[in-house]
Write an enzyme that holds these catalytic residues in place. Structure first.
Site, short mmCIF file in Angstrom:
data_model
loop_
_atom_site.label_atom_id
_atom_site.label_comp_id
_atom_site.label_asym_id
_atom_site.label_seq_id
_atom_site.Cartn_x
_atom_site.Cartn_y
_atom_site.Cartn_z
CG ASP A 1 -49.88 15.88 6.02
OD1 ASP A 1 -49.23 15.06 6.68
OD2 ASP A 1 -50.36 16.93 6.50
CG ASP B 1 -67.11 17.62 -5.35
OD1 ASP B 1 -66.30 17.06 -6.12
OD2 ASP B 1 -67.77 18.62 -5.67
CB CYS C 1 -48.91 14.57 12.84
SG CYS C 1 -50.70 14.70 12.89
CE LYS D 1 -47.24 18.42 6.68
NZ LYS D 1 -48.31 18.81 7.64
#
Length: 401
Positions: free
Chosen positions: A301, A283, A354, A238
């Site tokens: 996402d 991190d 998803c 993406k």
């Protein structure tokens, strides 16, 4: 169908790698092809299709052949023989396939196909969980769609070519592909091809990216010159789309906890000619803090169950667990609580998965909005597998001025 022992053995070895060694199916197939360079296109197709199909229907094959647990190659050969019988292929006269009772297998199949979780080949817990969240009728429809073969969709890289130019190149190679009017710069392949071997891929003219995934990038509504943060970038599918939509103008900060994924993104960006991407390893919380109120657009996402892409990753059916899904739900909550501070006032954030579970999607967003009155929902969409492509959810939210 004529069977060749070496190809069938390659299928058996691939299935051993997936089920006994826990490797991902796509990586197993990639390894098989890489170490068997003399395989022709038809041979590769046989190995890939039968490996994926047997993974997809694993539970059905086990139940029909009355194999409680597959622990060795002999068990996989029995499932392979069952697969042949169900497809009405004549069994080869090989020792590994001796002793199979065709009549018993067909009788068992006729009886068990009436049970949805067996017929559609999913674990009991998954059938119960998703039917509870979606409802029986919707889950029945979506589960059936998830067992269909995934289409190959390309995203044209407009930094290097145009949809019409790439389509014309493919026509010259006698490769049929059609544009999707509802998804800008998407081409759907008319038949499955190993597109990665074409020079057009190596030159960065396109990426393989499902139509639903492409819609997430479009949902963010980026413009050239913006400062955009892709906070869960991974290997950057993406991110690269956003770079093209922004015409290489402005800046994209691609973030991920895994350095190796960002290294892969850098390679892909070089091939694509995307020069406005900067990577940062997530991190510590300090990375987020330093970018407070800096982004015009923020893409989340997030990690998810992946239940919307099971037809593309059928082995996930046997690797997922209720515990894993709860774990990613906790991650989603943490990301939504910590990352939105990077967005400017008036900026837009897109949350996407998803998955097809409301508890990861609409309900998760509603929970976030109830605890963050400084955000408002602009729009949300659920793309279901029965609509033809991967299952995705996306919600666009604005940070109020």
């Amino acid at each position: 169908m004529k069977f060749y022992k070496n190809l069938c053995e390659a299928v058996i070895r691939s299935l051993q790698s997936v089920f006994f060694e826990g490797r991902y199916a796509d990586k197993v197939i990639e390894y098989t092809f890489k170490h068997n360079k003399k395989l022709g296109a038809r041979d590769r197709r046989f190995i890939a299709e039968n490996t994926y199909d047997m993974i997809r229907w694993w539970r059905l094959l086990c139940d029909v052949s009355k194999v409680r647990e597959v622990t060795d190659a002999a068990g996989i050969w029995k499932l392979f023989g069952t697969w042949c019988i169900l497809n009405e292929w004549e069994l080869p006269e090989w020792p590994q396939l001796k002793g199979l009772d065709k009549e018993q297998i067909l009788e068992s199949y006729a009886r068990l196909r009436k049970i949805r979780r067996v017929r559609e080949s999913v674990p009991d817990w998954m059938d119960e969980l998703v039917s509870r969240e979606l409802g029986e009728r919707v889950w029945e429809r979506e589960l059936h769609a998830l067992n269909e073969e995934a289409k190959v969709v390309l995203r044209v890289n407009t930094l290097k070519t145009s949809l019409k130019e790439l389509q014309k190149k493919f026509e010259e190679l006698e490769i049929l592909c059609e544009p999707l009017p509802e998804v800008k710069n998407a081409l759907v392949m008319g038949q499955r091809k190993n597109v990665f071997r074409y020079p057009e891929f190596k030159e960065g003219f396109f990426e393989v990216q499902d139509a639903s995934s492409q819609q997430v990038g479009l949902y963010l509504d980026v413009k050239p010159g913006m400062r955009v943060i892709d906070a869960c970038a991974g290997a950057g599918g993406k991110t690269l789309q956003l770079a093209a939509l922004m015409e290489n103008k402005g800046k994209i900060i691609a973030m991920d906890p895994e350095q190796w994924k960002l290294d892969e993104l850098k390679k892909r960006a070089r091939r694509a000619g995307a020069g406005n991407i900067e990577t940062r390893v997530l991190d510590s919380g300090k990375v987020v803090k330093r970018m407070e109120n800096s982004a015009d657009r923020l893409l989340l996402d997030v990690p998810c169950s992946g239940l919307g892409v099971l037809r593309r990753n059928p082995d996930a059916k046997w690797k997922l667990s209720p515990e894993f899904i709860q774990k990613v739900k906790n991650e989603q909550e943490s990301i939504l609580n910590e990352y939105p501070v990077m967005l400017k006032k008036g900026g837009v954030m897109v949350y996407s998965t998803c998955s097809i579970l409301p508890s990861e999607n609409h309900l998760r967003v509603q929970e976030f909005l109830s605890g963050h009155p400084d955000f408002e929902l602009l729009r949300e969409d659920t793309l279901l597998p029965s609509q033809g492509f991967d299952g995705f959810y996306m919600a666009a939210m604005r940070k109020k001025n």
